[in-house]
Design an enzyme around this catalytic site. Structure first.
Site, PDB file in Angstrom:
ATOM      1  N   GLU A  52      96.002  32.269  66.839  1.00  0.00           N
ATOM      2  CA  GLU A  52      95.826  31.178  65.534  1.00  0.00           C
ATOM      3  C   GLU A  52      96.808  30.278  65.805  1.00  0.00           C
ATOM      4  OE1 GLU A  52      93.885  32.536  61.767  1.00  0.00           O
ATOM      5  OE2 GLU A  52      95.997  32.118  60.899  1.00  0.00           O
ATOM      6  N   GLU A  60      95.745  27.736  68.128  1.00  0.00           N
ATOM      7  CA  GLU A  60      94.808  26.936  67.669  1.00  0.00           C
ATOM      8  C   GLU A  60      95.599  25.904  66.902  1.00  0.00           C
ATOM      9  OE1 GLU A  60      92.214  29.268  65.217  1.00  0.00           O
ATOM     10  OE2 GLU A  60      90.660  27.870  65.356  1.00  0.00           O
ATOM     11  N   CYS A 101      91.688  35.528  58.323  1.00  0.00           N
ATOM     12  CA  CYS A 101      91.840  37.042  58.343  1.00  0.00           C
ATOM     13  C   CYS A 101      91.309  37.861  56.906  1.00  0.00           C
ATOM     14  CB  CYS A 101      93.299  37.204  58.738  1.00  0.00           C
ATOM     15  SG  CYS A 101      94.485  36.488  57.961  1.00  0.00           S
ATOM     16  N   SER A 120      89.971  28.751  60.861  1.00  0.00           N
ATOM     17  CA  SER A 120      90.307  29.228  62.045  1.00  0.00           C
ATOM     18  C   SER A 120      89.209  29.912  62.632  1.00  0.00           C
ATOM     19  CB  SER A 120      91.633  30.099  61.964  1.00  0.00           C
ATOM     20  OG  SER A 120      91.771  30.948  63.085  1.00  0.00           O
ATOM     21  N   LYS A 127      86.327  44.402  53.950  1.00  0.00           N
ATOM     22  CA  LYS A 127      86.403  44.803  55.068  1.00  0.00           C
ATOM     23  C   LYS A 127      84.998  45.582  55.434  1.00  0.00           C
ATOM     24  CE  LYS A 127      90.431  43.199  56.989  1.00  0.00           C
ATOM     25  NZ  LYS A 127      90.171  41.631  56.869  1.00  0.00           N
ATOM     26  N   GLU A 169      82.816  42.872  56.061  1.00  0.00           N
ATOM     27  CA  GLU A 169      83.128  42.067  57.436  1.00  0.00           C
ATOM     28  C   GLU A 169      82.592  42.830  58.714  1.00  0.00           C
ATOM     29  OE1 GLU A 169      87.285  40.823  58.168  1.00  0.00           O
ATOM     30  OE2 GLU A 169      87.006  41.567  60.264  1.00  0.00           O
ATOM     31  N   GLU A 191      77.702  38.654  63.464  1.00  0.00           N
ATOM     32  CA  GLU A 191      78.197  37.686  64.448  1.00  0.00           C
ATOM     33  C   GLU A 191      79.749  38.307  64.930  1.00  0.00           C
ATOM     34  OE1 GLU A 191      77.362  37.206  61.188  1.00  0.00           O
ATOM     35  OE2 GLU A 191      79.018  36.042  60.173  1.00  0.00           O
ATOM     36  N   CYS A 241      97.041  41.500  50.837  1.00  0.00           N
ATOM     37  CA  CYS A 241      96.322  42.913  51.203  1.00  0.00           C
ATOM     38  C   CYS A 241      97.110  44.069  50.270  1.00  0.00           C
ATOM     39  CB  CYS A 241      96.367  43.250  52.670  1.00  0.00           C
ATOM     40  SG  CYS A 241      95.264  42.031  53.554  1.00  0.00           S
TER      41      CYS A 241
HETATM   42  S1  SF4 Z   1      92.665  43.346  50.971  1.00  0.00           S
HETATM   43 FE1  SF4 Z   1      91.966  41.374  49.928  1.00  0.00          FE
HETATM   44  S2  SF4 Z   1      93.551  40.038  51.057  1.00  0.00           S
HETATM   45 FE2  SF4 Z   1      93.392  41.597  52.434  1.00  0.00          FE
HETATM   46  S3  SF4 Z   1      91.656  41.344  53.708  1.00  0.00           S
HETATM   47 FE3  SF4 Z   1      91.043  42.430  52.303  1.00  0.00          FE
HETATM   48  S4  SF4 Z   1      89.989  40.615  50.826  1.00  0.00           S
HETATM   49 FE4  SF4 Z   1      91.528  39.781  52.016  1.00  0.00          FE
END
Ligand code: SF4
Ligand code: FMN
Ligand code: SF4
Ligand code: SF4
Ligand code: SF4
Ligand code: SF4
Ligand code: SF4
Ligand code: SF4
Ligand code: SF4
Ligand code: FES
Ligand code: FES
Ligand code: FES
Lengths: 597, 593, 177
Positions: free
Chosen positions: B283, B286, B303, B323, B362, B365, B370, B507
Site C-alpha cells: 500500500e 501504491e 483492509c 487501494s 471477515k 470477505e 474475487e 479492529c
Molecule cells: S473488525 Fe471492524 S474495523 Fe476491523 S476489519 Fe473488521 S470491520 Fe474492519
C-alpha cells in the site's frame, strides 16, 4: 347577513352527507326554481348540527324548524307546504325540545341557553364553513385585527393567561403559561401546531369544530403565532377526516387571499402561514412529542420529556401545541376579553367544554356546556336520559385514557380537578353513557384493547404490560379468570401508570383500575361465579328456547352453526355444546321465545 | 468544574454534591450507585424506552427514567424503595415473559445482559406469562444472524447501525406488541445494505444478534487428518481475548493464544501482523506510485471488510480511489496456499486456512469470489475472537495459565507497525513510517504519530516528506467514514491518503470481540483505550517497528514476489471492487426514532 | 400482524403514476425540511397505487435520499398505510365505542362468515378486503361500516348481508359491461 324571507340550512356534516344530504341540495334548488322562490331564499351549508342520528338535517329559518331524516322525495312537500304556504311540516319536523332547537331559538339574545353554552362552537351550524364572508360577518378575524393593532404580543399572552384558559386536549395545562414559556425561548424560528389528531374512539369534537367553523381555528393560530413570535403554523389532522381537511384547507386559502394569512397580515409586520400535515392512523400521534415526530416524517413514537416542546419542539425549535378547541377559544378571549371569559366556568376551569355524547343516551351528539355543569345535567337534561327506561350504570369520560364513574358520581361538576378527584379525567371530550346492559369488565377490556393496539411499542411497561393486562381481562370475560387476577391487574396497572414513557401508557390502565375500584363485584362474579350480570360476555351466557316458541323455524335458519333443531310447529331446542352464542336466534325470534341467561 | 457550581441532590436520603446538567443516572454513577439500565448506551442517543432505570423523585406523581431526566438542585431521589424495586422487577419480568426460555441452549448463556438483569432484579417467579412473539430466524447473512424472538426492543442496534455506523440497515417496523427490528421490507439480511460489521451484535444485550457461528465446522475440519491446518490471528485479537477468560481489559495474550491454537489442533500458527507488514509494503508503494503519477487520489485503505462492503454500496463512485491491496488476512491466506504451500511441498487443496478475527465482516470477505487464487478460496474458515474463546473453553484448554508459545516461521514475525493495525490510525501510522523512508530515503525519527492516535471520530494530520506536504485523514466507524467521504466529495484534493476502519476504535472494537463483562458496557471507551494501549505497548516493546525492516518480509520479496507491486504481488495480494445493489443511502441529517 | 405477509407482487408499471409521484416528490424537495414530507409522499403513493408497493418505496428512498429501512418503519407504523393491494371494495368496520356498544362485533362475525376473510385480508376474487376502523364519525348511525367512500349505518346482521350482496351484484354488472 342577507335578510331574506327564508334561509335554509342543510347540514353538511359527515354523518348527514353519508345519510344523503348532498342529494337534497339539488332537489331543493329545483323545487325553489319551480316555485319561483330562488331569489327569496338562501340555501346555506353548515357543519354538524349535533343530531347525526336524525340526519340528514335541514333547517328552515326563521322559525327554526328542524327537519330530520329528510329524503329527496320529501323536498317538494317541504317547499310547497312550508315555503309557499308557511305551514311547517309536522310529519318531518323534529318535535322534541331538542337541545339544538333551544340553541337556535336563543341564539343572539342571551349567552346562556338551556344547559348549553356555545363558545367553541359558536358559529357551527350558523355559518357556511366554506364561506369566509359568513365568518367575517360574525366578527371573524376581528380578534386578530385587534391583537395586531391594539395589543403587544405580551398583552395577548397576558390576556390568555388571565382568562384562565386551559388546554382542551386532555391534560388541561394553562394555555397562557405554555405560550409564555415558548415566547421566552431564544431559539428561532418558532412554530405553532394545532393538534387535530383526535384519535379517541367515540370522539368527534374537533372534527365537527373544524368542519363547522374552520376559520376560528385559523384565526386562533394566527393570534398564537403573533403572541409567541412564530411565522409558521401546522395543522396536524387525521387523514380519516376528509371533509374537515378540505374545509380547513379552504379556510387557509381564503384567509390567505384575504390577506389574513401570509406576509404582513393586515398591513402589520407580522407574517404567518399555515400548512396542513396529515396523520396516518396512529392514536399515539396525539401525544405531542409523537405528533412532532410524525410532522417530521417519522414513526410517531414519543420521546422522554423534558425537554418540552416549548423549548425543543418541531425541528428542534420552540413550539406551541394546542388542541383545536383550545385554538377556537382564543378569538373569543381576545375579542370579549378575559374578564368576560372568566365569568364562565368554575374557579379552576374557565369557559366551556365540548363533549361528544354517545352510548346509551337519547340524544347522542355534540354538546358544549360551561365548566361546572354536572354529569347528571349533561346526561339527563341535555342528553335526554337513558333510552328504553333503562338504568344508568356509569359515565365514561376521557375515552381510553379516562375512567368510569358510577351513578353516585353523577353530581360531579365537570372540571379538571373534580373529575380527577372522582377517579376519571376530563380528557378531550369523549363521554359514553353506559347502562345496565353493559358489562363493566367488558367495557374495560374494550378500552384496553384499543390502547394496547395503539401502543407505539417503544417502552416496556406499555408494550408488554398492556398486552398482559388484556390477556388477563380476556380470560376473565371468557370465564377463565383465576383467583388473584384482579390483584395482578392492579399490580400491573399501577406499574404501567407510573413507569410508562408517555401519556398513552400512563393512562391506559385507567379504565381498568377505575372499574375495579367502582365495580369490583362484577369482576369477582366473572372470576368466581362465572357470571356476567349484564349478559354480555359470550362465554358466560346461554340461550334457551322457552314455552312461547311456536316452532316457526326462523331461528333454526339463521343459526350459523346449526345448533337449533326442532320439527315445524313444535318447540325448538338449542344444543348448548354447538351453540357459539352469537345471539342471532335471539335477535331473530319474533315471539320472544328465546331467553338469554 | 469548580465546586461552587455544583448542586446538591439527595439520593436515598443522603446528600451529594454533583455537577449540574447531567442526568440522574450520570449523577448517581458518580455517587456510587449503579442504577440498573438496559436501553441506555453512553455512545448512543438516549431512548428512554426500557424503563428499567426508573427512580422515584420526590414531588413527582410518576417514576422518572433516570437515564433521561436531568438533575436539579435540591432534588430528592430514591433509587431503591419497595415500590421502585417491585416496578423494576415487574418491568424486567415483562421482558422475559415475551422471551424464549432458552438460556441453556443460547449462545449468550452466561454472557447476557438480560439474564444478568433478571438475576439481579430477583425474578424467581413469573406472574404474568402469556403469549410470546415468534418469528423466523434470519440465517441468510454470511456474518450476522438475526433472531427477533430474543429481541427486547431496546433499540441499541438500530441506533448503533444508524447513528454510529450510518448504514441505516436496521429499523423498527410495525408497532406496539408487534414491533420488530428488521431491515427494510423484512428482506433477508444477505440482500440488505448491512455492512456485516457486527456492531449490532456488540451492543445487543441479548442473543437477538449473534455472529454466524463456524465453530462446529472448524472442530470437524480440525479432526480431518488429511488436512494441514494453518491458523492466523489478527492484531487486536490478542488484546481482547483475555476478557473472555476473566482477564483485565487490555492484557496481551499473544503467546497464550498461539499455544492454545496448537492445543486445538492447528499444525501451524502464523501472525496476521506479518501480512500487515506486507500490506504496508504494497500500500505504501501504491501511495508513492500514485503520488508520483498523479494517479487517483486520495488513496483510501481497503483492509477493513465492513468498510469495503459499505463503500461498494454507498460510495461506488470512489472505487478507483480504494487501494487494490487485499486485507492482511487475505494476503496471508493467499500466501498460505501459494508461497508457503510451495515451500512446504503441500497440495494447496490440503491446506486448511483459518483466520481468528476480531471481525464478523471477515466472514463475508472470506467468501468473496474475487479473492480466490488459482480458483481456490484462500481463507477457508473465519472464527471471531468470541468463537475462538468458546472453542478453547469447550476443548478444555487452560488458556490463562498456559505457557506462552511463539509463532511459526516464516509468516510469524512482525514489526510494531503490523501490530498497531488493530487500532484506528494504526495503518496510517505504519504506512507513514514506511512511506517516509521509501520516499525520502531517510529514517523517520519520531515514529509515533500522535495526531492520528486516539478515539476522535475523524482525525487529520500533515506529514512533510522532502518538502512535499501530505494531508491525511483517519476515520473509524462507518458514520465517521461517511463524514470523511463527504469531505472528499466536496474537495477531491483535500486529502492524499485516508485510512478508514469500519468499527469504532478500529479492529479493537470489532464486531467479533468478546462481550462486555458484568460491570462494563460494550464499546466502553475505557475498554477500547485499554485494548489500544496493549497494542501500542507491544509496538514499543519491539525492536523492529517499521514494516520494511521486517526481515521475513524482505525475504519474501527476495525469494518470491520480487518487489512491491510486481506482477506476482498483484496476482496474489491485490484485488478489485465493484458497485453493489441495493444501493444504500448516505443520509445526512436523519434523526432516528 | 404477527408476520410480514409481503407477497412479492410487482406493481404494474403505469408510467403516468410514476411521473406524477416524481413530480410531487420534486415539489416536496424544494421545501424546507424536505424529509418531513415523507408521510405526505406515502399518502400520495397510496392514493395513486392503492397501497405502498416496495419498488415504489425504493424509488422514494432514492428520490428523497431517505434510507429504505426508515421508510419501511414509517410505512408499517401507521395503520392507514397498506402494504398489500386492497380489494375492489375496501370494507372498514367501525370498532369505535358507539359501534361497539351497538353490536359491531356481531357485524364483524357476520362479515367474516360471509366473506371468509379476517382483518387485513382480501377475498380470493379480489372483490373485498376488510380492515378495522376506529370511529368513522357516524356514531349516530352505529354500528357502521364504510365501504369505499360510503357509510352504511344502523346495521343488523341481516342488513350487512344484504349490503354485501348488493356490492357483489354491482361488481357483476360492471364486469358485464
Ligand atoms: S473488525 Fe471492524 S474495523 Fe476491523 S476489519 Fe473488521 S470491520 Fe474492519
Ligand atoms: C396518547 C395521547 C393522545 C392524545 N391525543 C390528543 C388528541 O387527539 N388531540 C389533542 O388535542 N390532544 C391530544 N393529546 C394531548 C396532547 O399531547 C397535548 O397535551 C395537547 O395537544 C396540548 O394541547 P392543549 O394544551 O390545548 O390541550 C393526547 C395525549 C396523549 C398522551
Ligand atoms: S407509553 Fe406506550 S405509546 Fe407511550 S411511548 Fe410507551 S409504548 Fe409508546
Ligand atoms: S346463539 Fe347463535 S349459535 Fe347459539 S343457537 Fe343461537 S344462533 Fe345458534
Ligand atoms: S324463532 Fe322463536 S318461535 Fe321461531 S322456532 Fe325459533 S324460538 Fe321458536
Ligand atoms: S438471550 Fe439471554 S436471556 Fe435470552 S435466552 Fe439467551 S441467555 Fe437467556
Ligand atoms: S442456573 Fe439454575 S436452572 Fe440453570 S443450569 Fe444452573 S441450576 Fe439449572
Ligand atoms: S452488522 Fe453492522 S451494518 Fe449490519 S445491521 Fe449490524 S450494525 Fe448494521
Ligand atoms: S436486537 Fe438486541 S439491540 Fe436490537 S433492539 Fe433487540 S435487543 Fe436491543
Ligand atoms: S353531521 Fe349532520 S347533524 Fe351531525
Ligand atoms: S435505561 Fe433508562 S429507560 Fe432504558
Ligand atoms: S364509534 Fe362507530 S362511527 Fe363512531
Amino acid at each position: 347577513m342577507n335578510v331574506t324571507p327564508y334561509r335554509i340550512i342543510l347540514c353538511d356534516g359527515t354523518a348527514c352527507i353519508n345519510s344523503g344530504s348532498r342529494k337534497l341540495a339539488a332537489a331543493l334548488q329545483e323545487q325553489l326554481a319551480q316555485h319561483g322562490l330562488t331569489d327569496k331564499t338562501t340555501v346555506g351549508l353548515s357543519g354538524c348540527l349535533g343530531m347525526c342520528d336524525k340526519g340528514p338535517i335541514l333547517v328552515v329559518n326563521p322559525g327554526y324548524t328542524i327537519y330530520g331524516r329528510v329524503t329527496q322525495d320529501d323536498i317538494p312537500e317541504i317547499v310547497e307546504e312550508h315555503l309557499v304556504h308557511g305551514r311547517p311540516l309536522a310529519r318531518l319536523a323534529i318535535q322534541e325540545d331538542h337541545l339544538y332547537n333551544r340553541f337556535f331559538r336563543v341564539f343572539g339574545d342571551a349567552k346562556f341557553f338551556g344547559k348549553q353554552m356555545r363558545i367553541t362552537l359558536r358559529n357551527c351550524g350558523i355559518i357556511d364553513p366554506e364561506n369566509i364572508d359568513d365568518y367575517l360577518s360574525l366578527r371573524g378575524y376581528e380578534a386578530l385585527a385587534k391583537a395586531l393593532t391594539d395589543m403587544t404580543p405580551e398583552q395577548v399572552i397576558a390576556e390568555v393567561e388571565k382568562a384562565g384558559l386551559r388546554g382542551r386536549g386532555g391534560a388541561g395545562f394553562p394555555t397562557g403559561r405554555k405560550w409564555k414559556l415558548t415566547a421566552a425561548e431564544k431559539a428561532a424560528p418558532k412554530y405553532i401546531i394545532c393538534n387535530a389528531d383526535e384519535g379517541d374512539p367515540g370522539a368527534f369534537m374537533d372534527r365537527s369544530a373544524i368542519e363547522g367553523d374552520p376559520h376560528t381555528v385559523v384565526e386562533g393560530m394566527a393570534i398564537g403565532g403573533y403572541a409567541i413570535g412564530a411565522q409558521q403554523g401546522f395543522v396536524y389532522i387525521r387523514a380519516e377526516y376528509p371533509l374537515a381537511i378540505r374545509r380547513i384547507k379552504r379556510a387557509i386559502e381564503d384567509a390567505r387571499s384575504a390577506g389574513l394569512l401570509g406576509k404582513n397580515i393586515l398591513g402589520s409586520n407580522f407574517s404567518f402561514d399555515i400548512e396542513i400535515r396529515l396523520g396516518a392512523g396512529a392514536f399515539v400521534c396525539g401525544e405531542e412529542t409523537a405528533l412532532i415526530h410524525s410532522v417530521e416524517g417519522m414513526r410517531g413514537m414519543p420521546r422522554p420529556r423534558p425537554p418540552y416542546p416549548a423549548a425543543v419542539g418541531l425541528y428542534g425549535r420552540p413550539t406551541v401545541i394546542n388542541n383545536v378547541e383550545t385554538w377556537a377559544n382564543i378569538p373569543v378571549i381576545i375579542l370579549d376579553g378575559a374578564n368576560w371569559f372568566r365569568t364562565v366556568g368554575t374557579e379552576t376551569s374557565k369557559g366551556t367544554k365540548v363533549f361528544a355524547l354517545a352510548g346509551k343516551v337519547v340524544n347522542t351528539g355534540l354538546i358544549e356546556v360551561p365548566m361546572g355543569t354536572t354529569l347528571r345535567e349533561i346526561i339527563y337534561d341535555v342528553g335526554g336520559g337513558i333510552p328504553f327506561g333503562k338504568k344508568i350504570k356509569a359515565a365514561q369520560t376521557g375515552g381510553p385514557s379516562g375512567g368510569c364513574l358510577p351513578e353516585q358520581y353523577l353530581d360531579t361538576p365537570i372540571d379538571y380537578e373534580s373529575l380527577a378527584r372522582a377517579g376519571s379525567i376530563m380528557g378531550s371530550g369523549g363521554m359514553i353513557v353506559i347502562d345496565e346492559d353493559s358489562c363493566m369488565v367488558d367495557v374495560a377490556r374494550f378500552f384496553l384493547e384499543f390502547t394496547q393496539d395503539e401502543s407505539c411499542g417503544k417502552c416496556t411497561p406499555c408494550r408488554e404490560g398492556t398486552k398482559r393486562m388484556l390477556e388477563i381481562l380476556t380470560r376473565i370475560t371468557a370465564g377463565k379468570g383465576l383467583p388473584g387476577d384482579i390483584e395482578k391487574l392492579e399490580r400491573l396497572g399501577t406499574m404501567i401508570r407510573k413507569a410508562s414513557l408517555c401519556g398513552l401508557g400512563q393512562s391506559a390502565p385507567n379504565p381498568v383500575l377505575s372499574t375495579i375500584k367502582n365495580f369490583r363485584e362484577e369482576y369477582e362474579e366473572h372470576i368466581h361465579d362465572k357470571k356476567c350480570r349484564a349478559k354480555v360476555c359470550k362465554s358466560l351466557i346461554s340461550y334457551e328456547i322457552g314455552e312461547k316458541c311456536i316452532g316457526c323455524g326462523a331461528c333454526r335458519r339463521v343459526c350459523p352453526v346449526s345448533a337449533i333443531s326442532g320439527a315445524a310447529k313444535t318447540r325448538h331446542t338449542i344444543d348448548q355444546d354447538k351453540c357459539v352464542r352469537c345471539g342471532m336466534c335471539f335477535n331473530t325470534c319474533k315471539f320472544e321465545a328465546i331467553a338469554k341467561g | 468544574m469548580d465546586n461552587s457550581k455544583k448542586i446538591t441532590i439527595t439520593i436515598n436520603d443522603k446528600q451529594y454534591k454533583v455537577d449540574p446538567g447531567q442526568t440522574i443516572m450520570q449523577a448517581a454513577d458518580t455517587c456510587g450507585y449503579r442504577i440498573p439500565r438496559l436501553c441506555y448506551h453512553p455512545k448512543l442517543s438516549v431512548e428512554g424506552a426500557c424503563r428499567v432505570c426508573i427512580v422515584q423523585v420526590e414531588g413527582m406523581k410518576n417514576f422518572v427514567a433516570s437515564c433521561c431526566y436531568p438533575v436539579a438542585d435540591g432534588m430528592k431521589i430514591y433509587t431503591n424503595t419497595k415500590e421502585v424495586r417491585q416496578a423494576r422487577r415487574d418491568i424486567v419480568e415483562l421482558l422475559v415473559d415475551n422471551h424464549p426460555e432458552d438460556c441453556h441452549t443460547c449462545e449468550r448463556d452466561g454472557n447476557c445482559e438480560l439474564q444478568r438483569l433478571v438475576y439481579a432484579m430477583g425474578i424467581r417467579h413469573r406472574h404474568f406469562t402469556g403469549e410470546r412473539k415468534h418469528y423466523e430466524k434470519d440465517l441468510s447473512s454470511t456474518s450476522v444472524i438475526r433472531d427477533p424472538d430474543k429481541c427486547i426492543l431496546c433499540g441499541r442496534c438500530v441506533r448503533m447501525c444508524s447513528e454510529i455506523q450510518g448504514v441505516h440497515c436496521l429499523g423498527q417496523a410495525y408497532r406496539g406488541f408487534n414491533t420488530v427490528v428488521m431491515p427494510a421490507y423484512n428482506m433477508p439480511f444477505a440482500e440488505s445494505v448491512c455492512s456485516t460489521c457486527g456492531q449490532c451484535i456488540n451492543v445487543c444485550p441479548t442473543a437477538a444478534f449473534v455472529e454466524k457461528n463456524h465453530t462446529q465446522e472448524l472442530f470437524e475440519k480440525l479432526n480431518d487428518k488429511s488436512l494441514v491446518k494453518v491458523a492466523q490471528f489478527a492484531p487486536s485479537v490478542r488484546a481482547a481475548i483475555g476478557e473472555a477468560f476473566g482477564q483485565p481489559m487490555g492484557r496481551n495474550m499473544e503467546g497464550q493464544l498461539v499455544a492454545a491454537l496448537r492445543r486445538l489442533g492447528f499444525d501451524y500458527v502464523f501472525d496476521t501482523q506479518f501480512s500487515a507488514d506486507l500490506t504496508i509494503m504494497e500500500e505504501g508503494s501504491e501511495l508513492l506510485e500514485r503520488l508520483q503519477s498523479g494517479g487517483p487520489l486520495p488513496l483510501i485503505t481497503s483492509c477493513s471488510s465492513a468498510w469495503m462492503k459499505y463503500m461498494e454500496q454507498f460510495y461506488p463512485e470512489f472505487i478507483e480511489n480504494i487501494s487494490t491491496c487485499k486485507s492482511p488476512m487475505s494476503m496471508a491466506s493467499s500466501l498460505f496456499k501459494t508461497y508457503w504451500a510451495d515451500k512446504m511441498k503441500l497440495d494447496p487443496k490440503k491446506v486448511l486456512s483459518v483466520a481468528v478475527m476480531c471481525c464478523t465482516a471477515k466472514k463475508f470477505e472470506a467468501a468473496r469470489p474475487e479473492l480466490e487464487v488459482h480458483g481456490l478460496r484462500t481463507t477457508d474458515i473465519v472464527v471471531t475472537t468470541r468463537e475462538a474463546a468458546w472453542m478453547i473453553k469447550s476443548a478444555g484448554i487452560d488458556f490463562v495459565n498456559i505457557r506462552p508459545e511463539k509463532f511459526d516461521e516464516p509468516l510469524g514475525l512482525s514489526s510494531g507497525a503490523g501490530t498497531i493495525f488493530g487500532v484506528t490510525g494504526g495503518v496510517m501510522e505504519a504506512a507513514i513510517r514506511t512511506a517516509y523512508e521509501l520516499y525520502t530515503g531517510e529514517t523517520l525519527v519520531d515514529i509515533e504519530v500522535n495526531d492520528i492516535r486516539g478515539l476522535k471520530g475523524v482525525k487529520e494530520g500533515r506529514i512533510t516528506m522532502d518538502g512535499q506536504e501530505l494531508h491525511v485523514a483517519v476515520a473509524h466507524g462507518l458514520g465517521n467514514a461517511h463524514q470523511v467521504m463527504e469531505m472528499v466529495r466536496e474537495d477531491r484534493h483535500r486529502f492524499q491518503f485516508i485510512e478508514i476502519m469500519g468499527c469504532p476504535g478500529g479492529c479493537i472494537g470489532g464486531g467479533g470481540q468478546p462481550y462486555a463483562t458484568a460491570n462494563s458496557i460494550p464499546l466502553d471507551e475505557e475498554c477500547l483505550k485499554a485494548r489500544a494501549q496493549a497494542l501500542y505497548d507491544l509496538d514499543r516493546s519491539k525492536t523492529i517497528r517499521r514494516s520494511h525492516d521486517n526481515p521475513d518480509v524482505q525475504r519474501l520479496y527476495r525469494e518470491y514476489l520480487g518487489r512491491p507491486l510486481s506482477e506476482k504481488a498483484h496476482e496474489l495480494l491485490h484485488t478489485h471492487y465493484k458497485a453493489k445493489t441495493p444501493r444504500g443511502i448516505v443520509s445526512r441529517s436523519l434523526k432516528v426514532v | 400482524m404477527a408476520k410480514t405477509q409481503l407477497k412479492e407482487k410487482t406493481a404494474p408499471v403505469v408510467d403516468d403514476k410514476r411521473i406524477e409521484l416524481r413530480k410531487f416528490i420534486d415539489e416536496m424537495k424544494t421545501k424546507e425540511h424536505a424529509d418531513s414530507h415523507l408521510i405526505d409522499v406515502l399518502h400520495r403513493t397510496q392514493h395513486l397505487y392503492g397501497y405502498l408497493p416496495t419498488e415504489i418505496m425504493d424509488e422514494i428512498a432514492q428520490a428523497m435520499q431517505i434510507p429504505t429501512a426508515h421508510i419501511w418503519g414509517v410505512a408499517t407504523f401507521y395503520h392507514y398505510f397498506k402494504l398489500t393491494p386492497p380489494g375492489k371494495y375496501e370494507i372498514s368496520l367501525c370498532l369505535g365505542t358507539a359501534c361497539y356498544v351497538k353490536g359491531a362485533t356481531q357485524i364483524l362475525q357476520v362479515i367474516k362468515d360471509e366473506l371468509k376473510i379476517d382483518f387485513g385480508e382480501m377475498t380470493d376474487d379480489g372483490l373485498f378486503s376488510l380492515g378495522p376502523a376506529r370511529c368513522l364519525g357516524a356514531c349516530g348511525l352505529a354500528p357502521v361500516v364504510m365501504i369505499g367512500e360510503r357509510i352504511h349505518g344502523e346495521l343488523t346482521p341481516k342488513k350487512i348481508v344484504q349490503v354485501l350482496k348488493e356490492y357483489r351484484k354491482q361488481a357483476g354488472k360492471e364486469d358485464g359491461k
